[in-house]
Motif scaffolding. Structure first.
Motif, mmCIF file in Angstrom:
data_model
loop_
_atom_site.group_PDB
_atom_site.id
_atom_site.type_symbol
_atom_site.label_atom_id
_atom_site.label_comp_id
_atom_site.label_asym_id
_atom_site.label_seq_id
_atom_site.Cartn_x
_atom_site.Cartn_y
_atom_site.Cartn_z
ATOM 1 N N ALA B 231 -55.547 -63.251 -12.961
ATOM 2 C CA ALA B 231 -57.085 -63.370 -13.084
ATOM 3 C C ALA B 231 -57.771 -62.076 -12.729
ATOM 4 C CB ALA B 231 -57.541 -64.543 -12.249
ATOM 5 N N VAL B 233 -61.252 -60.193 -11.257
ATOM 6 C CA VAL B 233 -62.396 -60.454 -10.726
ATOM 7 C C VAL B 233 -63.246 -59.264 -10.447
ATOM 8 C CG1 VAL B 233 -61.133 -62.263 -9.402
ATOM 9 C CG2 VAL B 233 -61.151 -60.060 -8.441
ATOM 10 N N ALA B 239 -62.595 -61.874 -4.949
ATOM 11 C CA ALA B 239 -61.257 -62.582 -4.682
ATOM 12 C C ALA B 239 -61.337 -63.525 -3.538
ATOM 13 C CB ALA B 239 -60.293 -61.237 -4.469
ATOM 14 N N LEU B 242 -62.724 -66.934 -4.325
ATOM 15 C CA LEU B 242 -61.495 -67.536 -5.150
ATOM 16 C C LEU B 242 -60.574 -68.086 -4.053
ATOM 17 C CD1 LEU B 242 -60.292 -68.386 -7.753
ATOM 18 C CD2 LEU B 242 -59.176 -65.989 -7.875
ATOM 19 N N CYS B 283 -60.216 -54.880 -15.892
ATOM 20 C CA CYS B 283 -61.372 -55.533 -14.933
ATOM 21 C C CYS B 283 -61.187 -54.931 -13.633
ATOM 22 C CB CYS B 283 -60.944 -56.982 -14.545
ATOM 23 S SG CYS B 283 -60.898 -58.110 -15.804
ATOM 24 N N HIS B 286 -58.010 -57.523 -9.587
ATOM 25 C CA HIS B 286 -57.191 -58.370 -10.191
ATOM 26 C C HIS B 286 -56.738 -59.229 -9.161
ATOM 27 C CE1 HIS B 286 -56.855 -56.559 -14.420
ATOM 28 N NE2 HIS B 286 -57.315 -55.747 -13.571
ATOM 29 N N MET B 309 -58.629 -72.568 -12.846
ATOM 30 C CA MET B 309 -59.057 -71.372 -13.124
ATOM 31 C C MET B 309 -60.408 -71.701 -14.012
ATOM 32 S SD MET B 309 -57.759 -68.948 -12.128
ATOM 33 C CE MET B 309 -57.154 -69.507 -10.554
ATOM 34 N N ALA B 312 -63.143 -71.976 -11.558
ATOM 35 C CA ALA B 312 -63.483 -70.825 -10.932
ATOM 36 C C ALA B 312 -64.069 -69.898 -11.962
ATOM 37 C CB ALA B 312 -61.932 -70.024 -10.679
ATOM 38 N N PHE B 313 -64.063 -70.091 -13.458
ATOM 39 C CA PHE B 313 -64.573 -69.134 -14.402
ATOM 40 C C PHE B 313 -66.182 -69.907 -14.357
ATOM 41 C CE2 PHE B 313 -65.661 -68.367 -18.786
ATOM 42 C CZ PHE B 313 -65.451 -67.089 -18.642
ATOM 43 N N VAL B 318 -64.077 -65.945 -11.643
ATOM 44 C CA VAL B 318 -62.954 -64.799 -12.182
ATOM 45 C C VAL B 318 -63.647 -64.405 -13.648
ATOM 46 C CG1 VAL B 318 -61.257 -66.108 -11.151
ATOM 47 C CG2 VAL B 318 -61.882 -66.827 -13.465
ATOM 48 N N ALA B 321 -58.541 -65.049 -17.139
ATOM 49 C CA ALA B 321 -57.426 -65.256 -16.593
ATOM 50 C C ALA B 321 -56.555 -65.644 -17.480
ATOM 51 C CB ALA B 321 -57.605 -66.360 -15.603
#
Lengths: 478, 478
Positions: B231, B233, B239, B242, B283, B286, B309, B312-313, B318, B321
């Motif tokens: 993923a 970030v 992070a 997460l 990104c 990661h 995920m 989280a998105f 994130v 991912a």
């Protein structure tokens, strides 16, 4: 030696460090702390010193080091092996941690608490419960046992099966070493490879390498609910099979697995007011199992326990079982278990042995060692009960009816203990599973330990405490 | 001193113990073992001795003790801090554990394996996998790292988040102490309070207190399946958020949580053949997360990871991912992570620091310490990557373009390392999270350790190894 003038000077210096509140010399005030709670060990001391914090304690230990004054640390005075009782010479300072009783910090995110040595276990339980957390170690003496004593004896209890002993729950330590220096190791690092692990060396060292002043302890989520099962089984071997089945099916939810022979239950029902038989009829052996959940999405313990017991019954592993339907019933089951020692005392003298063998070997050990002891010592009766899930039972040998309670514990009591310990060693086990060595088992440890282990222990003791002032006479001979 | 006649006599005596197979004196055969695998440390030795078992090793150490001959234990020679390389004097015996490579027993019921010191990690993995079990520790050097070295360095790796370091996986130890005596502690007892914990003292002692000859290791069920998430970030702080979310929702299923800056990924894609970008666009940072299940009734990792995920998105944690849909894709993601150091070497010199701070403080530490180093040392670039879930990253400082690769690691490399270590200590962290101290960090440890800790370590070293023959010059100065 000019003893007389030294003492007042020493006490003046101590008073200057800890103040009037921290120094007790009155014999009446001192007396309760010079005998262990079971009344087996008696000692004497110059004074009882109670520092208010680690800095004061450090100064006291420095002073003791410079004057070669022995120090005997003491927490709740609820140990089982005389580890906190000074000897009879009266040359030691009794060092009480009672005033170092702050809970310095609770970190709900990291799930840790920093508690000083004098914090009482029950107080700790209550403080973290207020934050929705739990310190997952408990034992009979929770109203008096302190954090410092629990760390120093690597205490166990009834939740070790799931959460481990103190060793698994201590994430950091602060301690005063025998030269008075302060070891600051409270910060929790998940990974730290900077050499020898002093934390693990101090855990279980019984105050012979230094005095623990505070610890960072691991917490777990508070319990959502629990269910306690009382089940009758045919033998320790059936109990073992039940344990294996439950570990496979409920390894994460099972907090404790205790074994109780009918003899112990009978004693409890006879001597402890307000107790009643958990099952309809006597069974040769019993087990107590606690299932708990700490997240709402885990299986509900009562239904879970019911399904598992139905299966165990079908498989012929249990004869009968009762499952607590309420918290008061759960407590009633635990009370039966926790009252065994008290009920036993009402029956007469018994030699008690806190022993462990590999978990897989325990069931057969209970049977074989019990038979061997009863065959060797006429009229004795063996009752082995306790933490079968940890490979640890309290192996008690009751005196024959009519034995002289004053004489029997020495003769043949000591011979019985040596016999039991020999059986334990032959089975690859430990003569102290959770109570420690103290003064009670020191000579047996010396007799039975392998020389490499004992040699290393002596070398470490001499290295860190070259003057032999830290809790002398305990664990290792000076 | 009459050196010359002593050596042949000593070698004759050693040959009488270990036989011809166990003794190597040919300089060509010896050479590969006298330099660490990264080529940073070089030493000399009288001979390489490879006992076939603990009894032979015990006899060799007794002989060394009686002749004051230094011993440098060596497993796979894949350590990171020069801990297995002798010094240049040529007075030491290199003690290889390679021939002590039996897997003595696997106990599927107790979930333990007894493996000798010379067993290679990958061999161990394969042996227990054949029984449906798993030894849950792995690292880049698994094809050479041995059980003895892993225990002696308290090795970490990429599964520590769920299963802990070696310290959490070692249930028993057998070791030869510096006087040649054999410490027999392989029997696993869940509870054992017979004094100082020698097992924990030997774990991570880097062979300075004795030589581990075998260990009883904890096993877990084999994996049913796993899913690896890559993923993108925005920052280490994202992070961290997460990580907190995943710990709350998937604490039991998450095996590893690694952080990787874009800079490291770019280097890998540039230098390592067969690698490809895991996400559609670069990104800033990661993370790699591994979800695993070892019982069929646990959530299926891939679906589980997808749901997490997606959440989280939505929560903005994130940027993008990818979730492995096959074992080969999972391996490809891990290859990106595991190739970072190799790719970095292709770019030029870098100072590497294996450091830890409290887990909650790591995200901010990466940001602040990275900025501080780059501001202080012109043209350097910091890349911190690795085991963020354990509060442990490899904090690498790359040289400016055009720096002299021969000179820069010393000047200003050493100053940079001291600067980084000072920042770590100020944050309450450790200058060695998982690699150990060896010879590389010995002086930095002495400079930065608190005196109480260092004093106790020296006292223990002198107590157990009074002649200073066990791996001299490593960890603590003699």
């Amino acid at each position: 030696m000019i003893e007389a003038p030294v003492r007042p000077a020493l006490l003046d210096q101590i008073a200057a460090i800890v103040g009037a509140k921290g120094l007790t010399t009155d014999p009446t005030d001192l007396a309760p702390w010079l005998t262990d709670w079971r009344g087996r060990y008696h000692g004497a001391a110059i004074a009882m010193v109670a520092p208010a914090n680690a800095a004061e304690l450090s100064a006291v230990v420095s002073l003791a080091a410079s004057t070669r004054t022995p120090i005997v640390p003491q927490g709740g005075n609820s140990g089982m092996v005389g580890g906190a009782t000074p000897d009879a010479t009266g040359t030691a300072l009794l060092l009480s941690t009672r005033r170092m009783n702050a809970i310095r910090a609770i970190d709900p995110q990291a799930r840790t608490v920093v508690a000083e040595a004098g914090v009482v276990l029950q107080t700790l339980h209550e403080a973290v419960a207020a934050q929705g957390l739990r310190f997952p170690l408990t034992l009979g003496g929770k109203g008096s046992a302190t954090v410092g004593g629990l760390v120093s004896t690597n205490a166990g209890g009834t939740q070790v099966l799931r959460h481990g002993t103190m060793r698994a729950l201590v994430e950091g330590i602060e301690a005063v070493l025998p030269d008075g220096s302060l070891y600051e190791g409270l910060v929790t690092l998940k990974k730290d490879n900077r050499g020898y692990d002093l934390k693990h060396l101090l855990i279980g060292a019984e105050g012979t390498l230094g005095i623990v002043t505070a610890a960072t302890l691991k917490l777990v989520p508070a319990l959502v609910d629990r269910a306690v099962v009382w089940a009758g089984v045919e033998s320790p071997l059936a109990a073992r099979q039940l344990l294996l089945m439950l570990e496979a099916r409920a390894g994460r939810e099972m907090e404790g697995f205790e074994i109780v022979p009918q003899r112990c239950l009978t004693n409890v029902l006879r001597h402890i007011p307000g107790t009643r038989a958990p099952l309809g009829a006597p069974c040769p052996w019993h087990v107590l199992v606690e299932f708990a959940r700490d997240t709402a999405d885990a299986p509900a313990p009562e239904a879970f326990a019911q399904a598992l017991m139905a299966e165990a019954f079908e498989r012929g592993l249990v004869l009968d079982a009762a499952i607590s339907a309420s918290e008061s019933q759960a407590e009633a089951f635990w009370k039966l278990r926790d009252s065994i020692s008290e009920a036993e005392r009402a029956e007469g003298p018994a030699m008690q042995h806190d022993i462990s063998v590999p978990v897989a070997a325990m069931a057969q050990f209970i049977i074989d060692a019990g038979a061997a002891v009863e065959a060797r010592f006429d009229g004795t009766e063996v009752a082995a009960f306790g933490h079968m899930g940890d490979g640890n039972v309290h192996f008690h040998v009751a005196a024959p009816r009519g034995a002289d309670p004053a004489r029997w514990p020495n003769d043949p009591g000591k011979e019985i203990s040596a016999f039991v310990h020999d059986l334990v060693v032959a089975a690859g086990g430990s003569i102290s599973a959770e109570h420690g060595i103290g003064q009670m088992k020191r000579d047996e440890l010396a007799r039975l330990s392998d020389p490499a282990r004992m040699g290393a222990m002596h070398a470490i003791k001499r290295a860190l405490d070259p003057q032999g002032i830290m809790n002398p006479g305990k664990l290792v001979a000076g």
